[in-house]
Design a protein around this motif. Sequence first.
Motif, mmCIF file in Angstrom:
data_model
loop_
_atom_site.group_PDB
_atom_site.id
_atom_site.type_symbol
_atom_site.label_atom_id
_atom_site.label_comp_id
_atom_site.label_asym_id
_atom_site.label_seq_id
_atom_site.Cartn_x
_atom_site.Cartn_y
_atom_site.Cartn_z
ATOM 1 N N THR A 1 31.652 54.748 42.168
ATOM 2 C CA THR A 1 32.193 53.781 41.441
ATOM 3 C C THR A 1 32.854 52.887 42.208
ATOM 4 N N ASN A 2 32.547 51.430 42.159
ATOM 5 C CA ASN A 2 33.017 50.559 42.850
ATOM 6 C C ASN A 2 33.979 49.552 41.810
ATOM 7 N N ILE A 3 35.045 49.575 42.337
ATOM 8 C CA ILE A 3 36.239 48.773 41.298
ATOM 9 C C ILE A 3 36.601 47.617 42.239
ATOM 10 N N ILE A 4 36.997 46.528 41.646
ATOM 11 C CA ILE A 4 37.780 45.435 42.273
ATOM 12 C C ILE A 4 38.935 45.304 41.522
ATOM 13 N N PHE A 5 40.045 45.114 42.224
ATOM 14 C CA PHE A 5 41.459 44.689 41.820
ATOM 15 C C PHE A 5 41.836 43.381 42.094
ATOM 16 N N ASP A 6 41.787 42.554 41.014
ATOM 17 C CA ASP A 6 42.173 41.148 40.941
ATOM 18 C C ASP A 6 40.933 40.276 41.642
ATOM 19 N N LEU B 1 42.568 43.869 36.528
ATOM 20 C CA LEU B 1 43.334 42.431 36.943
ATOM 21 C C LEU B 1 44.738 42.795 36.693
ATOM 22 N N SER B 2 45.782 42.551 37.921
ATOM 23 C CA SER B 2 47.058 42.494 37.820
ATOM 24 C C SER B 2 47.572 41.676 36.740
ATOM 25 N N HIS B 3 46.854 40.548 36.575
ATOM 26 C CA HIS B 3 47.459 39.636 35.621
ATOM 27 C C HIS B 3 46.392 38.530 35.546
ATOM 28 N N VAL B 4 46.677 37.552 34.769
ATOM 29 C CA VAL B 4 45.558 36.481 34.375
ATOM 30 C C VAL B 4 46.031 35.240 34.847
ATOM 31 N N HIS B 5 47.050 34.881 35.747
ATOM 32 C CA HIS B 5 47.267 33.614 36.279
ATOM 33 C C HIS B 5 45.957 33.119 36.888
ATOM 34 N N TRP B 6 45.943 31.851 37.161
ATOM 35 C CA TRP B 6 44.651 31.031 37.774
ATOM 36 C C TRP B 6 44.378 31.299 38.986
ATOM 37 N N ASP B 7 45.227 32.017 39.926
ATOM 38 C CA ASP B 7 44.938 32.371 40.940
ATOM 39 C C ASP B 7 44.491 33.974 41.393
ATOM 40 N N HIS B 8 44.352 34.600 40.108
ATOM 41 C CA HIS B 8 44.102 35.988 40.213
ATOM 42 C C HIS B 8 42.809 36.177 39.100
ATOM 43 N N ILE B 9 42.536 35.355 38.200
ATOM 44 C CA ILE B 9 41.597 35.528 37.353
ATOM 45 C C ILE B 9 40.153 35.408 37.813
ATOM 46 N N GLY B 10 39.965 34.436 38.789
ATOM 47 C CA GLY B 10 38.586 34.332 39.478
ATOM 48 C C GLY B 10 37.615 33.972 38.743
ATOM 49 N N THR B 11 36.326 34.331 38.676
ATOM 50 C CA THR B 11 34.968 33.970 37.942
ATOM 51 C C THR B 11 34.818 35.378 37.250
ATOM 52 N N PRO B 12 35.233 35.700 36.057
ATOM 53 C CA PRO B 12 34.784 37.059 35.613
ATOM 54 C C PRO B 12 33.220 36.766 35.207
#
Length: 329
Positions: A65-70, A119-130
Motif C-alpha cells: 500500500t502506497n501512502i502519501i503524507f501531505d 493530509l496533516s492539514h489543508v493550508h495552501w502549501d500542504h494541499i497540493g493537487t488532489p
Amino acid sequence: MPTSDGETIILPAPSPTQTYVTVSALDAGHITLPERLFITDADPQKKRTVPSMAFLIQHPLPEPTNIIFDLGVKRDIESYTPAQHAHILQRQPVTVHPDVTDSLQKGGLHPSDIHKVILSHVHWDHIGTPSDFPNSEFFVGSGTQHILAHGDGPYYPAELFHADELPANRTFEFPPTANSEPGKASEQQIPHTWYPLAGFPAVIDFFNDGSIYIVDARGHMSAHLNLLLRVGPKKWVYLGGDCCHDPRILTGEKGIAMYDDGRGGVRSVHVDLDSAAEMVKRVRLLMGEGRVVQQEKNGDRKEVVVEVVVAHDEVWRKGNAGRFWPGRL
C-alpha cells in the motif's frame, strides 16, 4: 496501553509478526517564510526559503500500500483563490517544481499508484493537487470539510480555502476527539478509536498493526494531524507537519513568535497557541529530552530512536538528499 512515565516516553514493542513501513521524503515545492512571523528574537528583515515536504510511506502487508503524507504546493499556482494569491505574495519566492508528481516519477511511481493520501492539514502549501490522484482515498482530521467551506477561526477565513478541494466521495475524516468542536465533523468518517500513546492524548492505529499511528496534533489548525511510524525494530519516524515551522523551536533555541494581528492585538501562526506549544513539548520528548523506550512483553524496556521531521525544515532537507524517493529514511 503504553504511554508515558514521567520523562520516559513508552512505545509499544514490536509483535512477533510486526509489520514495518518504509518512509521516503518527497520534494513538493518551496516557500519563503519571514522569520519574524515564526520564531522569537528574529531579524525583522530576514526571510528563509524552505521546503514544503511530503512523504511517501509504503506499507507491505497484506498487499503493498502506497501512502502519501501531505501534497505540498500546487503545480498550477493560478488555481489558488484570490485570497490565497494575496497570501502567497507574502511568501515569495515560491517554487512549484519539483512537485509531488515530479518526485514520485523520479523513483518510478505515478500518482495513480498511490492508494491513500493523509493530509496533516489543508493550508495552501500542504494541499497540493488532489486531482492528480484519481485512485486515492483521502484521510483528514475531524472537521476538515467544515474548514474548507467555512474557514478555521478569524485568521484563516473561508476565502483562504477551496470548499471543493477534495473529492467528496473519496475523502474520509477521522472521528472527533474529546477536544473536537461539536457539530463540525463530517458524516463520512472511518470507524477508528482514539487512545493515548507515547505522551499524546489521542492516536489511532491506522492499520491496527502498530505500524502507522495517526496523532491528533491540533494547534496549528483545529484538524492538524501528525504521524508516528514504525520503520524498524528499534527505529521510529515522527512526521510533525506544521507543529512548528522552524527546527530551532523543537530544540528550544527559539520560541513561537507573536506578532501584530492588525486588530490591535497579537497572534501567532497557530489557531490555538496553547495546544501548539503543548505539541512542541511532547515532540521534544520524542527527540531525546526524555527517555524513549519500548515496553517489552516481559516488562523490560529497550531504548529506541525516534527521528523527527517537520514539513519546512530546510536544514534536514539539505542534509538528507539521499533519503528522498527512491531513497529512504
